[in-house]
Design a protein around this motif. Structure first.
Motif, mmCIF file in Angstrom:
data_model
loop_
_atom_site.group_PDB
_atom_site.id
_atom_site.type_symbol
_atom_site.label_atom_id
_atom_site.label_comp_id
_atom_site.label_asym_id
_atom_site.label_seq_id
_atom_site.Cartn_x
_atom_site.Cartn_y
_atom_site.Cartn_z
ATOM 1 N N ASN A 137 -5.599 2.070 2.112
ATOM 2 C CA ASN A 137 -5.301 2.564 0.778
ATOM 3 C C ASN A 137 -3.945 2.003 0.336
ATOM 4 O O ASN A 137 -3.302 1.230 1.051
ATOM 5 N N TRP A 138 -3.490 2.411 -0.847
ATOM 6 C CA TRP A 138 -2.239 1.864 -1.370
ATOM 7 C C TRP A 138 -1.053 2.241 -0.489
ATOM 8 O O TRP A 138 -0.156 1.428 -0.273
ATOM 9 N N HIS A 213 -11.275 -1.648 -5.663
ATOM 10 C CA HIS A 213 -10.617 -2.826 -5.099
ATOM 11 C C HIS A 213 -9.755 -3.523 -6.148
ATOM 12 O O HIS A 213 -8.652 -4.003 -5.844
ATOM 13 N N VAL A 214 -10.249 -3.611 -7.361
ATOM 14 C CA VAL A 214 -9.480 -4.250 -8.428
ATOM 15 C C VAL A 214 -8.201 -3.465 -8.701
ATOM 16 O O VAL A 214 -7.109 -4.043 -8.826
ATOM 17 N N ILE A 215 -8.301 -2.152 -8.767
ATOM 18 C CA ILE A 215 -7.116 -1.314 -8.996
ATOM 19 C C ILE A 215 -6.109 -1.508 -7.874
ATOM 20 O O ILE A 215 -4.900 -1.683 -8.112
ATOM 21 N N LEU A 216 -6.582 -1.480 -6.619
ATOM 22 C CA LEU A 216 -5.701 -1.673 -5.477
ATOM 23 C C LEU A 216 -5.100 -3.069 -5.488
ATOM 24 O O LEU A 216 -3.900 -3.253 -5.239
ATOM 25 N N GLY A 217 -5.929 -4.077 -5.777
ATOM 26 C CA GLY A 217 -5.448 -5.451 -5.813
ATOM 27 C C GLY A 217 -4.336 -5.647 -6.828
ATOM 28 O O GLY A 217 -3.363 -6.373 -6.578
ATOM 29 N N LYS A 218 -4.442 -5.003 -7.979
ATOM 30 C CA LYS A 218 -3.394 -5.117 -8.998
ATOM 31 C C LYS A 218 -2.079 -4.536 -8.491
ATOM 32 O O LYS A 218 -1.000 -5.091 -8.742
ATOM 33 N N LYS A 219 -2.141 -3.427 -7.764
ATOM 34 C CA LYS A 219 -0.923 -2.830 -7.206
ATOM 35 C C LYS A 219 -0.303 -3.750 -6.162
ATOM 36 O O LYS A 219 0.921 -3.934 -6.117
#
Length: 755
Positions: A137-138, A213-219
């Motif tokens: 996770n983040w 995954h996209v949200i995590l990748g952006k972070k």
């Protein structure tokens, strides 16, 4: 580079620093507060110029504050880590930190200035994400990103969220939503999709997972940019869904041969007009989601053969991919792994536009990469296997300096292990070496490592690391791990536990026993250290798995001689050893299959999605996967709690039960002449293995396997008890126990950690 100026302005104006200075200082002040909460006000960060183009940092003090200087955020973060290590004797680790810091931080004894070797310090390959970080996770990613910056990494691979890029791209090429999701693999196997080896396995991938995954990748990407890192993003080299052929029948699409039991994937010929159209669409969709930052990975014909293997064709391939990247992002840098590189493709690209990653440092040893910029890498771990090993002397010799002296085009170093969260001493030294201009005295370094890792001086702990240096971390132990008897698919004559290196212990096993004896001596003053607690579990695990090889050998010999009593004794002890190892490893979350499954399930929204994630997570570390008959089963074997109890132990129980049946019936069981797969018995080599295969496949499909909580027990209590038990048993199995006879008498515990 597209979006770079906008991102820089955004960081500068929307993240105004609290402590003064610019964006780089603000990023590192934030990192310091995350790692050592409450101490940030005791630091002052200052920017300085690079030294002859190299990253540089200084550690200094003014009597009040700690002054860290660097030419960028990564240099400042590296200075922070150096201060923690060599002034505070503190330690930041994958396995818990040792941060016993005083309220008022100590001043550095002297101002210290260090140059960081190499323009680029590259980190991770695709496998690292699937084998270790598939379910992170983040919070866990944030820890790793801080750890990267503190260890001078400035060029990390970025791959989280690529499923979103592919999903959006395929919708532009007549794929339905269902077809696009069906093409994508589960997260545990995504690495081999990005490396062009497989498609669809573990799917269809739920849209909820793609979106998360996209949200995590952006972070992740935002933090990499905030810390001044240069991410390696995904390029395009012609890998496409097999189904594209039916949608574009005129396109030149070839089918590759099978790979490790998986159906061959499809390759769109770079000379076909559709190649540029689809490649550009892929890069555009990536740009929409994440932005584009000038460095793109592409490995044409990775672990496969080109459809036409001529210099002219391969030159055309190189030129076409280069032109695609330049058309999309003028001045782009193409990053290529040396694993499957081809000279004609390489030489088709201008030298200023290509960077070669030599993952294990051997692929360019003979040709120097033909003068192209090369990253000299280390590939220490395969598949996330748990085994103490690694050539520390080789690391300490400063491999980068040696490679640079031989080939001036070497421009950096890289760590390309297939998985992390194992062998912490190896990575601590590997991460540190870019800070050194030359070789370092290894024994002195290990003594300092033990002190900061455990938070106190201990002559016994220092001696333990000398034993480990002579044993598991001796010269020649880099690369592929030796096999594990615990994780091996059962056989009378166990050849290996995976498709790679066989059994055997490349050092005197007594050294591990001696190391553990020393580590436990000063438990009263070291047990507060989380990394110390990890180490005693890890060394005990290695001691037990080493002994297991001899215990099973005795059981096999007893079966061959029809000695029922001896067979019952040794097979019983072996099974008990597995149960004990599961209990031992159950104390650590890093060695927990239960945690792995729990984190995998957390990515699903519905029970169906959670079950899908669990199956993918299970498959990777057991049968590995295939479109039909598994071929590289047990490639990713792990000596993990939960996996031992639920998978390895039942396999051995079934095997010994079968052998006992033969003893009782007076019948024979033979392994000679059975079909082999990668040097061990095939997945369905005989009736027993066929039945075992059905059980293994059913285990992969079983859901709800994770135990709660994912850890149980006190590391020190369990380790002490099992050390006593297996020290005594070792005396029976090791022919030469000289030098270890005093171990039992030397140890003192003073009831540390007793419940």
């Amino acid at each position: 580079m597209k979006n770079f100026c906008l991102i820089t302005l955004f960081i500068c104006f929307s993240s105004l620093p609290v402590w003064g200075g610019g964006a780089s200082e603000k990023a590192v002040y934030d990192l310091i507060e995350r790692v050592t909460p409450g101490y940030v006000s005791q630091y002052r960060l200052e920017m300085i110029q690079p030294e002859n183009g190299s990253d540089v940092y200084e550690v200094d003090g003014d009597g009040q504050r700690i002054i860290l200087r660097g030419n960028n955020a990564v240099s400042l973060a590296t200075a922070f880590n150096w201060y923690l290590k060599y002034t505070c004797h503190a330690h930041v680790s994958w396995f818990g930190n040792q941060l016993k810091l005083p309220a008022k931080l100590p001043q550095p004894a002297n101002k210290e200035r260090r140059i960081i070797n190499g323009k680029y310090r590259v980190y991770m390959n695709y496998c690292t994400v699937s084998y270790t970080a598939a379910w992170w996770n983040w919070e866990r990613w944030q820890q790793e990103l801080d750890y990267m910056a503190m260890n001078a990494i400035n060029m990390p691979l970025f791959s989280v969220g690529l499923d979103g890029v592919w999903y959006n791209t395929l919708l532009r090429f007549n794929f339905t939503e269902e077809e696009a999701r069906a093409f994508l693999t589960g997260p545990g196997h995504s690495a081999w999709q990005w490396m062009q080896n497989i498609q669809s396995y573990g799917g269809p991938l739920p849209k909820s997972v793609i979106d998360k995954h996209v949200i995590l990748g952006k972070k992740i990407l935002a933090r990499q940019l905030e810390l001044g890192m240069q991410p390696i993003q995904q390029g395009f080299s012609g890998y496409v869904p097999r189904e594209l052929q039916a949608k574009y029948p005129q396109a030149k699409i070839s089918m590759k041969r099978k790979w490790c039991g998986f159906d061959g994937t499809a390759q769109l010929d770079p000379t076909d007009p559709l190649f540029h159209e689809m490649g550009l669409a892929f890069l555009e969709e990536q740009d929409k989601l994440f932005g584009s930052y000038g460095v793109y990975a592409a490995d044409p014909f990775h672990e496969s053969a080109p459809p036409i293997d001529t210099p002219e064709y391969l030159t055309g391939v190189g030129q076409t991919i280069h032109k695609l990247f330049q058309a999309f992002d003028a001045g782009a840098l193409w990053v290529m792994q040396a694993w499957s590189m081809r000279e004609d493709i390489v030489k088709a690209v201008p030298k200023e536009s290509l960077l070669i990653l030599d993952l294990n440092g051997s692929k360019t040893a003979a040709n120097g990469g033909w003068g192209y910029p090369v990253i000299a890498g280390n590939l220490h771990n395969f598949g996330g296997r748990i085994n103490m090993h690694g050539d520390l002397a080789l690391l300490a010799s400063n491999q980068y300096k040696k490679a640079k002296a031989r080939y001036p085009n070497v421009c950096g170093s890289g760590l390309f292990m297939e998985a992390i969260e194992q062998n912490p001493v190896y990575y601590e030294l590997a991460f540190e070496m870019p800070n050194h201009a030359d070789s370092i005295p290894l024994q002195a370094w290990l003594a300092a490592y033990a002190e900061r890792r455990y938070g106190a001086k201990s002559a016994a702990a220092g001696k333990a690391w000398m034993y480990l240096l002579e044993g598991p971390y001796r010269r020649g132990t880099n690369g592929t791990e030796r096999s594990s008897i615990v994780a091996a698919r059962p056989a009378l004559n166990v050849k290996k536990s995976g498709p790679n290196a066989g059994l055997g212990i490349p050092y005197e096993p007594m050294l591990v026993i001696q190391a553990q004896s020393q580590l436990l001596k000063d438990a009263d003053k070291l047990a507060f250290s989380k990394p110390y607690r990890f180490d005693i579990v890890d060394v005990q695990r290695q001691m037990m798995t080493n002994l297991g090889q001899l215990v099973h050998k005795k059981a096999a010999e007893a079966f061959a001689s029809r000695d029922k009593a001896a067979f019952a004794l040794h097979s019983g002890r072996f099974l008990e050893l597995l149960r004990d190892m599961d209990e031992l490893l159950y104390t650590r979350s890093e060695y927990s299959f239960d945690r792995w499954l729990t984190e995998a399930r957390s990515w699903g929204e519905t029970k169906e999605e959670k079950d899908l994630m669990e199956r993918d997570a299970t498959s990777l570390v057991t049968i590995w996967g295939a479109d039909g008959d598994p071929r590289i089963f047990d490639y990713s074997w792990r000596e993990w709690a939960g996996l031992i109890n639920g998978y390895y132990l039942p396999r051995w129980q079934k095997f010994y039960t079968m052998l006992q049946g033969h003893l009782d019936a007076g019948t024979d069981y033979q392994e000679e002449g059975l079909p082999l797969a990668y040097g061990r018995e095939d997945f369905r080599a005989n009736d027993f293995y066929n039945r075992l295969a059905e059980w293994e496949l059913a285990y992969v499909d079983q859901t709800g396997k994770a135990r709660t909580p994912v850890t149980h027990g006190d590391e020190l209590v369990v380790t002490r008890r099992l050390f006593d038990k297996y020290l005594k048993l070792s005396r029976e199995y090791y022919a030469d126990f000289s030098g270890v006879g005093e171990i039992r008498e030397e140890r003192t515990y003073e009831n540390v950690g007793e419940e």
